[in-house]
Design a protein around this motif. Structure first.
Motif, PDB file in Angstrom:
ATOM      1  N   ALA A 152      34.528 -40.895   1.790  1.00 44.38           N
ATOM      2  CA  ALA A 152      34.819 -42.309   1.554  1.00 44.38           C
ATOM      3  C   ALA A 152      33.637 -42.917   0.829  1.00 44.38           C
ATOM      4  O   ALA A 152      32.483 -42.560   1.087  1.00 44.38           O
ATOM      5  N   GLY A 153      33.901 -43.839  -0.082  1.00 43.23           N
ATOM      6  CA  GLY A 153      32.837 -44.486  -0.823  1.00 43.23           C
ATOM      7  C   GLY A 153      32.136 -45.541  -0.001  1.00 43.23           C
ATOM      8  O   GLY A 153      32.762 -46.223   0.818  1.00 43.23           O
ATOM      9  N   ILE A 154      30.823 -45.666  -0.194  1.00 46.98           N
ATOM     10  CA  ILE A 154      30.069 -46.734   0.428  1.00 46.98           C
ATOM     11  C   ILE A 154      30.325 -48.010  -0.355  1.00 46.98           C
ATOM     12  O   ILE A 154      30.261 -48.015  -1.583  1.00 46.98           O
ATOM     13  N   THR A 155      30.608 -49.096   0.365  1.00 52.42           N
ATOM     14  CA  THR A 155      30.973 -50.352  -0.300  1.00 52.42           C
ATOM     15  C   THR A 155      29.843 -50.882  -1.166  1.00 52.42           C
ATOM     16  O   THR A 155      30.037 -51.307  -2.298  1.00 52.42           O
ATOM     17  N   MET A 156      28.615 -50.836  -0.634  1.00 51.93           N
ATOM     18  CA  MET A 156      27.474 -51.377  -1.355  1.00 51.93           C
ATOM     19  C   MET A 156      26.693 -50.236  -1.992  1.00 51.93           C
ATOM     20  O   MET A 156      26.175 -49.358  -1.299  1.00 51.93           O
ATOM     21  N   VAL A 192      40.024 -42.566   6.295  1.00 53.23           N
ATOM     22  CA  VAL A 192      39.515 -43.568   7.234  1.00 53.23           C
ATOM     23  C   VAL A 192      38.062 -43.220   7.542  1.00 53.23           C
ATOM     24  O   VAL A 192      37.795 -42.166   8.124  1.00 53.23           O
ATOM     25  N   PRO A 193      37.099 -44.063   7.160  1.00 48.80           N
ATOM     26  CA  PRO A 193      35.701 -43.729   7.389  1.00 48.80           C
ATOM     27  C   PRO A 193      35.324 -43.601   8.859  1.00 48.80           C
ATOM     28  O   PRO A 193      34.436 -42.842   9.218  1.00 48.80           O
ATOM     29  N   GLY A 194      36.009 -44.330   9.751  1.00 49.14           N
ATOM     30  CA  GLY A 194      35.660 -44.276  11.160  1.00 49.14           C
ATOM     31  C   GLY A 194      34.436 -45.113  11.454  1.00 49.14           C
ATOM     32  O   GLY A 194      34.048 -45.959  10.652  1.00 49.14           O
ATOM     33  N   PRO A 197      32.748 -59.174  10.161  1.00 41.76           N
ATOM     34  CA  PRO A 197      32.238 -57.846   9.805  1.00 41.76           C
ATOM     35  C   PRO A 197      31.079 -57.935   8.820  1.00 41.76           C
ATOM     36  O   PRO A 197      30.994 -58.887   8.037  1.00 41.76           O
ATOM     37  N   PRO A 198      30.172 -56.961   8.843  1.00 37.04           N
ATOM     38  CA  PRO A 198      29.095 -56.940   7.849  1.00 37.04           C
ATOM     39  C   PRO A 198      29.659 -56.724   6.449  1.00 37.04           C
ATOM     40  O   PRO A 198      30.776 -56.219   6.284  1.00 37.04           O
ATOM     41  N   ALA A 199      28.890 -57.097   5.438  1.00 40.76           N
ATOM     42  CA  ALA A 199      29.364 -57.032   4.056  1.00 40.76           C
ATOM     43  C   ALA A 199      29.755 -55.625   3.653  1.00 40.76           C
ATOM     44  O   ALA A 199      30.658 -55.418   2.851  1.00 40.76           O
ATOM     45  N   ASP A 200      29.059 -54.612   4.189  1.00 38.89           N
ATOM     46  CA  ASP A 200      29.343 -53.236   3.808  1.00 38.89           C
ATOM     47  C   ASP A 200      30.041 -52.471   4.922  1.00 38.89           C
ATOM     48  O   ASP A 200      30.034 -51.245   4.937  1.00 38.89           O
ATOM     49  N   GLY A 201      30.672 -53.200   5.868  1.00 39.12           N
ATOM     50  CA  GLY A 201      31.310 -52.547   7.008  1.00 39.12           C
ATOM     51  C   GLY A 201      32.797 -52.830   7.088  1.00 39.12           C
ATOM     52  O   GLY A 201      33.350 -53.649   6.341  1.00 39.12           O
ATOM     53  N   SER A 202      33.464 -52.161   8.019  1.00 30.22           N
ATOM     54  CA  SER A 202      34.901 -52.313   8.213  1.00 30.22           C
ATOM     55  C   SER A 202      35.203 -53.611   8.937  1.00 30.22           C
ATOM     56  O   SER A 202      34.394 -54.129   9.707  1.00 30.22           O
TER      57      SER A 202
END
Length: 213
Positions: free
Chosen positions: A37-41, A62-64, A89-94
Motif C-alpha cells: 500500500a502506498g504511504i499517503t505522505m 487494506v494497510p491495517g 484521523p492523522p493526515a497520513d493515517g486511516s
C-alpha cells in the motif's frame, strides 16, 4: 414556529451524528500473501493485507493493522471484523480502526490472487551520485510529478547496476517480501517492501544538477 422547527430538527441532527460514529461489522477473507500500500505522505510503500470483503467481492488492499489478528504467511483466514470510525484521523493515517471480533476459518493454501496485481510500476530518475549511505541509497526524482524534486530513496533496487557519473531513468515496482527468519516476529515486522527493476528506460553519462548538499 422557529422553536418548533428547531425541536423537530434536533433528533435528525443527532441521528446523523450517531450514524457517522456507529460501528459496523463485515466478514473479511485475508489472503495468505501480502501486497503493498502506498504511504499517503511522501514516496514509499508498506506491506498490506489483501482482503476480500464478502464472498463475491473483488480483492483489495487494506494497510491495517487489524487489532487482535496475527497474520501468518501461507494461511488464508476469514474473520468477522468490527470497523470503527476515527473522529480526527492523522493526515497520513486511516479514518477507520479495524478489530477482529471472531476468526471464522483458517486454511493453509496458496494465494488466490497475484500480489503483484496491487503493485504499481513507477518511473523515477536516479542521480549520478549516491546519497548518504547511512540514510539512503540513491537520490531520486518521482516522475509522477510535473516538477519533481530530488529526494532520498532508502532502499537498494534489485536488478539495478548503478554506476557513478550516470543518470538513469527507471521503471521500478514495489513488492512485499516475507522473511522466514523473522517468522516469530509481529507480522508487519516479518515483511518488508523491496523495489525491483522492471525496465531501464535511459542511461546517460552526466552529472546530475541541483542535488541536495
Amino acid at each position: 414556529m422557529k422553536k418548533w422547527l428547531l425541536l423537530l430538527m434536533t433528533p435528525l441532527v443527532l441521528g446523523a451524528c450517531d450514524k457517522d460514529n456507529t460501528s459496523r461489522t463485515e466478514i473479511w477473507t485475508i489472503a495468505p500473501e501480502k501486497g503493498v500500500a502506498g504511504i499517503t505522505m511522501g514516496f514509499g510503500y508498506i506491506p498490506a493485507y489483501i482482503v476480500q470483503k464478502g464472498a463475491n467481492a473483488s480483492w483489495e488492499i487494506v494497510p491495517g493493522p487489524i487489532e487482535g489478528f496475527s497474520f501468518e504467511e501461507g494461511w488464508q483466514t476469514t474473520l468477522r471484523v468490527r470497523i470503527d470510525r476515527i473522529a480526527n484521523p492523522p493526515a497520513d493515517g486511516s479514518s477507520e480502526r479495524y478489530t477482529m471480533e471472531e476468526q471464522l476459518a483458517r486454511t493453509e493454501t496458496t494465494s488466490p490472487v497475484d500480489p503483484l496485481t496491487f503493485s504499481p510500476e513507477l518511473e523515477i530518475r536516479v542521480a549520478s551520485r549516491r546519497a548518504d549511505a547511512q540514510i539512503a541509497a540513491y537520490w531520486i526524482q518521482d516522475l509522477r510529478y510535473d516538477t519533481p524534486q530530488w529526494q532520498a530513496f532508502p532502499s537498494e533496487i534489485e536488478g539495478f547496476d548503478f554506476k557513478p557519473g550516470h543518470e538513469y531513468r527507471l521503471r521500478i515496482q514495489p513488492v512485499a517480501v516475507y522473511d522466514e527468519a523473522k517468522s516469530d516476529w509481529i507480522d508487519n515486522d516479518s515483511w518488508s517492501v523491496k523495489y525491483r527493476l522492471r525496465e531501464l528506460l535511459s542511461d546517460e553519462v552526466k552529472e546530475s544538477e541541483g542535488l541536495p548538499e
